[in-house]
Design a protein around this motif. Structure first.
Motif, PDB file in Angstrom:
ATOM      1  N   GLY A 341     -17.954 -46.373  -4.377  1.00 39.96           N
ATOM      2  CA  GLY A 341     -18.528 -46.095  -3.066  1.00 39.96           C
ATOM      3  C   GLY A 341     -19.051 -47.328  -2.368  1.00 39.96           C
ATOM      4  N   ALA A 342     -19.335 -48.388  -3.123  1.00 37.01           N
ATOM      5  CA  ALA A 342     -19.839 -49.628  -2.542  1.00 37.01           C
ATOM      6  C   ALA A 342     -18.731 -50.635  -2.265  1.00 37.01           C
ATOM      7  CB  ALA A 342     -20.882 -50.255  -3.461  1.00 37.01           C
ATOM      8  N   ASP A 343     -17.505 -50.296  -2.597  1.00 37.50           N
ATOM      9  CA  ASP A 343     -16.365 -51.189  -2.380  1.00 37.50           C
ATOM     10  C   ASP A 343     -16.115 -51.324  -0.877  1.00 37.50           C
ATOM     11  OD1 ASP A 343     -13.912 -52.484  -2.230  1.00 37.50           O
ATOM     12  OD2 ASP A 343     -13.042 -51.387  -3.903  1.00 37.50           O
ATOM     13  N   VAL A 344     -16.171 -52.543  -0.348  1.00 36.92           N
ATOM     14  CA  VAL A 344     -16.005 -52.732   1.095  1.00 36.92           C
ATOM     15  C   VAL A 344     -14.570 -52.501   1.550  1.00 36.92           C
ATOM     16  CG1 VAL A 344     -17.973 -54.291   1.300  1.00 36.92           C
ATOM     17  CG2 VAL A 344     -15.698 -55.223   0.798  1.00 36.92           C
ATOM     18  N   ASP A 345     -13.633 -52.372   0.612  1.00 36.64           N
ATOM     19  CA  ASP A 345     -12.261 -52.033   0.983  1.00 36.64           C
ATOM     20  C   ASP A 345     -12.055 -50.522   1.111  1.00 36.64           C
ATOM     21  OD1 ASP A 345     -11.375 -54.686   1.073  1.00 36.64           O
ATOM     22  OD2 ASP A 345     -11.079 -54.731  -1.102  1.00 36.64           O
ATOM     23  N   TYR A 346     -13.094 -49.765   0.776  1.00 34.31           N
ATOM     24  CA  TYR A 346     -13.058 -48.303   0.864  1.00 34.31           C
ATOM     25  C   TYR A 346     -14.047 -47.903   1.968  1.00 34.31           C
ATOM     26  CZ  TYR A 346     -13.183 -43.431  -0.809  1.00 34.31           C
ATOM     27  OH  TYR A 346     -13.096 -42.070  -0.917  1.00 34.31           O
ATOM     28  N   PRO A 347     -13.701 -46.933   2.819  1.00 38.25           N
ATOM     29  CA  PRO A 347     -14.511 -46.700   4.031  1.00 38.25           C
ATOM     30  C   PRO A 347     -15.842 -45.999   3.829  1.00 38.25           C
ATOM     31  CG  PRO A 347     -12.661 -45.158   3.946  1.00 38.25           C
ATOM     32  CD  PRO A 347     -12.453 -46.139   2.825  1.00 38.25           C
ATOM     33  N   LEU A 348     -16.181 -45.555   2.602  1.00 38.96           N
ATOM     34  CA  LEU A 348     -17.391 -44.760   2.446  1.00 38.96           C
ATOM     35  C   LEU A 348     -18.641 -45.516   2.895  1.00 38.96           C
ATOM     36  CD1 LEU A 348     -18.793 -42.180   1.564  1.00 38.96           C
ATOM     37  CD2 LEU A 348     -18.873 -43.085  -0.767  1.00 38.96           C
ATOM     38  N   HIS A 349     -18.720 -46.824   2.629  1.00 38.74           N
ATOM     39  CA  HIS A 349     -19.918 -47.569   3.008  1.00 38.74           C
ATOM     40  C   HIS A 349     -20.091 -47.610   4.526  1.00 38.74           C
ATOM     41  CE1 HIS A 349     -17.002 -50.765   3.728  1.00 38.74           C
ATOM     42  NE2 HIS A 349     -17.948 -51.471   4.309  1.00 38.74           N
ATOM     43  N   ARG A 350     -18.979 -47.531   5.266  1.00 37.72           N
ATOM     44  CA  ARG A 350     -19.063 -47.488   6.724  1.00 37.72           C
ATOM     45  C   ARG A 350     -19.711 -46.170   7.180  1.00 37.72           C
ATOM     46  NH1 ARG A 350     -15.336 -51.153   9.195  1.00 37.72           N
ATOM     47  NH2 ARG A 350     -14.008 -52.228   7.679  1.00 37.72           N
ATOM     48  N   TYR A 351     -19.305 -45.076   6.551  1.00 39.06           N
ATOM     49  CA  TYR A 351     -19.891 -43.780   6.900  1.00 39.06           C
ATOM     50  C   TYR A 351     -21.382 -43.767   6.566  1.00 39.06           C
ATOM     51  CZ  TYR A 351     -15.289 -41.772   7.816  1.00 39.06           C
ATOM     52  OH  TYR A 351     -14.062 -41.494   8.358  1.00 39.06           O
ATOM     53  N   HIS A 352     -21.745 -44.412   5.469  1.00 37.46           N
ATOM     54  CA  HIS A 352     -23.158 -44.482   5.089  1.00 37.46           C
ATOM     55  C   HIS A 352     -23.959 -45.235   6.160  1.00 37.46           C
ATOM     56  CE1 HIS A 352     -25.987 -44.541   1.366  1.00 37.46           C
ATOM     57  NE2 HIS A 352     -26.679 -44.393   2.482  1.00 37.46           N
ATOM     58  N   ALA A 353     -23.414 -46.344   6.650  1.00 35.22           N
ATOM     59  CA  ALA A 353     -24.098 -47.131   7.674  1.00 35.22           C
ATOM     60  C   ALA A 353     -24.229 -46.346   8.978  1.00 35.22           C
ATOM     61  CB  ALA A 353     -23.338 -48.437   7.912  1.00 35.22           C
ATOM     62  N   TRP A 354     -23.170 -45.650   9.376  1.00 33.59           N
ATOM     63  CA  TRP A 354     -23.225 -44.830  10.592  1.00 33.59           C
ATOM     64  C   TRP A 354     -24.212 -43.677  10.411  1.00 33.59           C
ATOM     65  CZ3 TRP A 354     -20.024 -44.272  15.234  1.00 33.59           C
ATOM     66  CH2 TRP A 354     -19.260 -45.402  15.514  1.00 33.59           C
ATOM     67  N   ALA A 355     -24.242 -43.101   9.219  1.00 31.83           N
ATOM     68  CA  ALA A 355     -25.157 -41.981   8.969  1.00 31.83           C
ATOM     69  C   ALA A 355     -26.606 -42.412   9.134  1.00 31.83           C
ATOM     70  CB  ALA A 355     -24.927 -41.415   7.570  1.00 31.83           C
TER      71      ALA A 355
END
Length: 382
Positions: A341-355
């Motif tokens: 989930g913390a991999d910057v090549d995977y989009p989950l961290h972007r959703y966390h930042a937007w959330a």
């Protein structure tokens, strides 16, 4: 009681799904890897497609080239936009247009609404106040110069922080208070004497602006001086933020479901483990609570129906659930994804930042709990 969306509302949602189908949430640099903004401006190509699909003029009346739909339709479209982290000022532009249509003068409506609906003019709203914690309408003062009567220009002074799309919008709707303790809405041109932005950045990597107004002179026709206009606009913005939180949360829960269904431990998908299933079920319940409170608030705004509490009460309940719910959804997703989930090549961290940005936008849960308490004290139930 019928909770079914109308054909027109469903058509708007379907059109939105078509426009957002090929939008990639990782089309810009990761906010974790840049110290500034992830991009110079919003997605203009996507903005043009939204205009072509008539999704920028959803709330405008037919006389201004719009569809004449309501807040529910707008929230359905916003919900879809958040699933792909669409980088467009759809909420702010739509809400500002709706306020101009509902409360602005005929000259202002004729000047802005059709052009904004075609995407030629972009509107945003300064809604965070001076610090992000104080009421937005108290951050700026509005006055007539001494000796000038009705119809005179307004003079604005003050600071608004964290204005979304401040460097991209043509006009910024700024709430301001007068000596008579009224709130007016001024449409401030981005490039104007006495108007100076300063760069700020959100957790999502988007460029915001601290808007500094020093004796900025705004023509009377560009100022909405109608009782209740700011409160209505603020409720619509807050409800739209709840719709964004819901769409983002739904996409994140789906990502968690897909990942845990494929990730195996001890020869079995981790989704089959009780601890994983229970956490996912709790987040599903959060999303359903976010959804029902969202539609209640949007329906109150759209219908004008009376209730035990003013519409602000339903909006506060929706934002409490949106802020708390979207935070729990992304935190659980990070836990279930593990290090991935913390991999910057995977989009989950972007959703966390937007959330995180959506959780705090228009006030965190605690602020709305306090507002709801005040409403309950002023309007005792039963």
């Amino acid at each position: 009681m019928d909770f079914t969306f109308s054909e027109e509302q469903q058509a708007a949602a379907e059109a939105a799904r078509g426009v957002f189908a090929d939008v990639a949430p990782d089309a810009v640099p990761s906010p974790a890897l840049t110290t500034g903004a992830v991009a110079d401006g919003f997605d203009r190509a996507l903005w043009a497609r939204l205009a072509d699909a008539d999704l920028l003029s959803l709330l405008s009346a037919e006389e201004y080239g719009g569809a004449g739909l309501d807040a529910v339709a707008l929230c359905l479209v916003l919900r879809e936009s958040a699933k792909v982290l669409a980088r467009v000022p759809l909420l702010e532009n739509s809400a500002a247009m709706a306020a101009v249509q509902a409360y602005g003068g005929p000259e202002l409506r004729a000047e802005l609404l059709e052009r904004a609906g075609r995407g030629e003019v972009v509107l945003t709203v300064a809604s965070s106040g001076r610090t992000g914690h104080d009421p937005a309408e108290l951050a700026v003062t509005a006055r007539h110069e001494e000796g000038e009567g009705e119809g005179a220009d307004w003079i604005l002074d003050g600071v608004q922080t964290a204005v979304p799309w401040a460097y991209d919008a043509d006009y910024i709707v700024v709430p301001a208070h007068t000596a008579a303790d009224r709130t007016v809405l001024a449409l401030v041109p981005r490039v104007h004497d006495g108007v100076a932005p300063a760069e700020q950045f959100s957790t999502s990597g988007e460029r915001l602006g601290e808007l500094r107004l020093e004796s900025a002179r705004i023509a009377a026709r560009d100022v909405i001086d109608v009782e209740g206009a700011w409160e209505w606009l603020r409720d619509l913005l807050t409800t739209g933020t709840c719709a964004l939180a819901l769409g983002l949360g739904e996409r994140v829960l789906r990502m968690s479901s897909e990942y845990t269904s494929k990730r195996e431990q001890f020869g079995f998908p981790v989704a089959t483990f009780q601890a994983v299933a229970v956490q996912a079920a709790d987040r599903y319940i959060d999303l359903r609570a976010m959804e029902v409170t969202l539609w209640q608030a949007a329906w109150r705004i759209a219908s004008g129906a009376r209730g035990t509490l003013p519409v602000a009460g339903d909006v506060a309940v929706a934002k409490i659930w949106a802020s708390e719910g979207v935070r729990r959804v992304v935190q659980t997703a990070q836990h279930l994804h593990g290090g991935f989930g913390a991999d910057v090549d995977y989009p989950l961290h972007r959703y966390h930042a937007w959330a995180k940005h959506l959780e705090l936008s228009l006030g965190p849960a605690a602020a709305h709990e306090e507002a709801l308490g005040d409403l309950l004290a002023a309007h005792p139930l039963g």
